[in-house]
Design a protein around this motif. Structure first.
Motif, PDB file in Angstrom:
ATOM      1  N   LEU A  82      35.226 -65.334  74.959  1.00 39.71           N
ATOM      2  CA  LEU A  82      34.767 -66.453  75.772  1.00 39.71           C
ATOM      3  C   LEU A  82      35.048 -66.093  77.227  1.00 39.71           C
ATOM      4  O   LEU A  82      36.200 -65.840  77.598  1.00 39.71           O
ATOM      5  CB  LEU A  82      35.506 -67.746  75.411  1.00 39.71           C
ATOM      6  N   ILE A  83      33.994 -66.058  78.036  1.00 39.08           N
ATOM      7  CA  ILE A  83      34.127 -65.775  79.467  1.00 39.08           C
ATOM      8  C   ILE A  83      34.017 -67.098  80.206  1.00 39.08           C
ATOM      9  O   ILE A  83      33.051 -67.840  80.020  1.00 39.08           O
ATOM     10  CB  ILE A  83      33.015 -64.839  79.959  1.00 39.08           C
ATOM     11  N   ILE A  84      35.019 -67.391  81.018  1.00 41.87           N
ATOM     12  CA  ILE A  84      34.966 -68.573  81.875  1.00 41.87           C
ATOM     13  C   ILE A  84      35.008 -68.073  83.318  1.00 41.87           C
ATOM     14  O   ILE A  84      35.997 -67.485  83.750  1.00 41.87           O
ATOM     15  CB  ILE A  84      36.126 -69.544  81.594  1.00 41.87           C
ATOM     16  N   THR A  85      33.913 -68.302  84.025  1.00 41.71           N
ATOM     17  CA  THR A  85      33.790 -67.856  85.406  1.00 41.71           C
ATOM     18  C   THR A  85      34.182 -68.996  86.343  1.00 41.71           C
ATOM     19  O   THR A  85      33.820 -70.148  86.107  1.00 41.71           O
ATOM     20  CB  THR A  85      32.337 -67.417  85.696  1.00 41.71           C
ATOM     21  N   LYS A  92      36.628 -66.142  93.618  1.00 41.50           N
ATOM     22  CA  LYS A  92      35.920 -66.029  92.354  1.00 41.50           C
ATOM     23  C   LYS A  92      36.732 -65.171  91.395  1.00 41.50           C
ATOM     24  O   LYS A  92      37.516 -64.319  91.814  1.00 41.50           O
ATOM     25  CB  LYS A  92      34.519 -65.468  92.546  1.00 41.50           C
ATOM     26  N   GLY A  93      36.538 -65.455  90.137  1.00 44.17           N
ATOM     27  CA  GLY A  93      37.240 -64.696  89.118  1.00 44.17           C
ATOM     28  C   GLY A  93      36.732 -65.070  87.741  1.00 44.17           C
ATOM     29  O   GLY A  93      35.890 -65.967  87.589  1.00 44.17           O
ATOM     30  N   GLN A  94      37.258 -64.375  86.742  1.00 47.74           N
ATOM     31  CA  GLN A  94      36.862 -64.647  85.366  1.00 47.74           C
ATOM     32  C   GLN A  94      38.062 -64.591  84.437  1.00 47.74           C
ATOM     33  O   GLN A  94      38.954 -63.754  84.599  1.00 47.74           O
ATOM     34  CB  GLN A  94      35.849 -63.623  84.866  1.00 47.74           C
ATOM     35  N   PHE A  95      38.027 -65.492  83.474  1.00 52.80           N
ATOM     36  CA  PHE A  95      38.915 -65.439  82.327  1.00 52.80           C
ATOM     37  C   PHE A  95      38.087 -64.861  81.184  1.00 52.80           C
ATOM     38  O   PHE A  95      36.968 -65.332  80.947  1.00 52.80           O
ATOM     39  CB  PHE A  95      39.391 -66.845  81.943  1.00 52.80           C
ATOM     40  N   ILE A  96      38.607 -63.864  80.506  1.00 55.54           N
ATOM     41  CA  ILE A  96      37.926 -63.283  79.351  1.00 55.54           C
ATOM     42  C   ILE A  96      38.886 -63.401  78.171  1.00 55.54           C
ATOM     43  O   ILE A  96      39.811 -62.605  78.013  1.00 55.54           O
ATOM     44  CB  ILE A  96      37.513 -61.822  79.594  1.00 55.54           C
ATOM     45  N   GLN A 140      47.369 -67.851  80.329  1.00 55.86           N
ATOM     46  CA  GLN A 140      46.002 -67.518  80.743  1.00 55.86           C
ATOM     47  C   GLN A 140      45.945 -66.296  81.666  1.00 55.86           C
ATOM     48  O   GLN A 140      44.951 -65.565  81.675  1.00 55.86           O
ATOM     49  CB  GLN A 140      45.342 -68.701  81.459  1.00 55.86           C
ATOM     50  N   LYS A 141      47.005 -66.052  82.423  1.00 59.54           N
ATOM     51  CA  LYS A 141      46.931 -65.014  83.460  1.00 59.54           C
ATOM     52  C   LYS A 141      46.682 -63.613  82.907  1.00 59.54           C
ATOM     53  O   LYS A 141      46.091 -62.775  83.578  1.00 59.54           O
ATOM     54  CB  LYS A 141      48.179 -65.040  84.352  1.00 59.54           C
ATOM     55  N   GLU A 142      47.085 -63.374  81.677  1.00 55.80           N
ATOM     56  CA  GLU A 142      46.850 -62.072  81.045  1.00 55.80           C
ATOM     57  C   GLU A 142      45.356 -61.783  80.884  1.00 55.80           C
ATOM     58  O   GLU A 142      44.939 -60.633  80.783  1.00 55.80           O
ATOM     59  CB  GLU A 142      47.536 -62.057  79.671  1.00 55.80           C
ATOM     60  N   TYR A 143      44.547 -62.826  80.882  1.00 52.39           N
ATOM     61  CA  TYR A 143      43.112 -62.702  80.618  1.00 52.39           C
ATOM     62  C   TYR A 143      42.266 -62.982  81.859  1.00 52.39           C
ATOM     63  O   TYR A 143      41.063 -63.127  81.756  1.00 52.39           O
ATOM     64  CB  TYR A 143      42.720 -63.657  79.472  1.00 52.39           C
ATOM     65  N   PHE A 144      42.906 -63.027  83.025  1.00 54.48           N
ATOM     66  CA  PHE A 144      42.215 -63.383  84.267  1.00 54.48           C
ATOM     67  C   PHE A 144      42.045 -62.183  85.182  1.00 54.48           C
ATOM     68  O   PHE A 144      42.959 -61.380  85.360  1.00 54.48           O
ATOM     69  CB  PHE A 144      42.985 -64.479  85.011  1.00 54.48           C
ATOM     70  N   GLN A 155      40.171 -53.031  84.877  1.00 54.89           N
ATOM     71  CA  GLN A 155      40.586 -54.306  84.281  1.00 54.89           C
ATOM     72  C   GLN A 155      39.388 -55.013  83.637  1.00 54.89           C
ATOM     73  O   GLN A 155      39.493 -55.587  82.561  1.00 54.89           O
ATOM     74  CB  GLN A 155      41.246 -55.200  85.332  1.00 54.89           C
ATOM     75  N   VAL A 156      38.230 -54.979  84.301  1.00 55.24           N
ATOM     76  CA  VAL A 156      37.025 -55.578  83.746  1.00 55.24           C
ATOM     77  C   VAL A 156      36.703 -54.954  82.396  1.00 55.24           C
ATOM     78  O   VAL A 156      36.532 -55.652  81.391  1.00 55.24           O
ATOM     79  CB  VAL A 156      35.811 -55.417  84.715  1.00 55.24           C
TER      80      VAL A 156
END
Length: 162
Positions: A82-85, A92-96, A140-144, A155-156
């Protein structure tokens, strides 16, 4: 869709990394709801929104059940990630999030839980949070990925494809 534009920018100029099988999810259109795949991975994507009275960014992800009521996704219905932009002016950033993490955090529906149809995300730039929000931000920060001042390509690729 702002969130898809950002995803396209992440993989522009790379060989064999492009969005395919794109399907809009009309029930979550207000949040750029869609699914797609890149390589052999499947993704559900959303754009989070800033809310005026609470810290963090709000996002929804739900479907209509057979009874025509809104419900959280199950583990089997969820793509790999689940990607949350988050796009907020110059930030800007994304949680994956892998679906296994969403399952462990009680976000996905299972036989013991209704799951969640919405949540808040807390990018690294969000400060002065209450205790609950700080705890959520911690896991959450591990996935941001913060993309405000550039993109860490390694990282991406790690968050998208592992």
């Amino acid at each position: 869709m702002e969130s898809l534009e950002l995803i396209g920018q992440l993989f522009a100029g790379t060989d064999n990394y492009y969005v395919k099988n794109l399907k809009e999810e009309n029930q979550n259109k207000e949040y750029d709801g869609c699914t797609f795949s890149i390589q052999n991975y499947t993704f559900r994507s959303r754009l989070a929104k800033k809310t005026p009275k609470k810290k963090g960014y709000f996002v929804v992800f739900w479907k209509k059940g057979s009874d025509n009521k809104n419900q959280a996704y199950s583990f089997d219905e969820m793509p790999d990630k689940l990607i949350i932009t988050v796009i907020d002016k110059e930030r800007k950033g994304q949680f994956i999030f892998p679906k296994t993490v969403l399952f462990k955090k009680g976000i996905l529906r299972n036989e013991n839980s209704n799951g969640k149809m919405a949540t808040r995300v807390y990018p690294s730039w969000e400060t002065d949070l209450n205790n609950n929000a700080m705890k959520t931000q911690q896991w959450q920060k591990e996935y941001f990925i913060d993309m405000s001042e550039g993109i860490d390509t390694q990282q991406v690729f790690t968050l998208y494809f592992t």
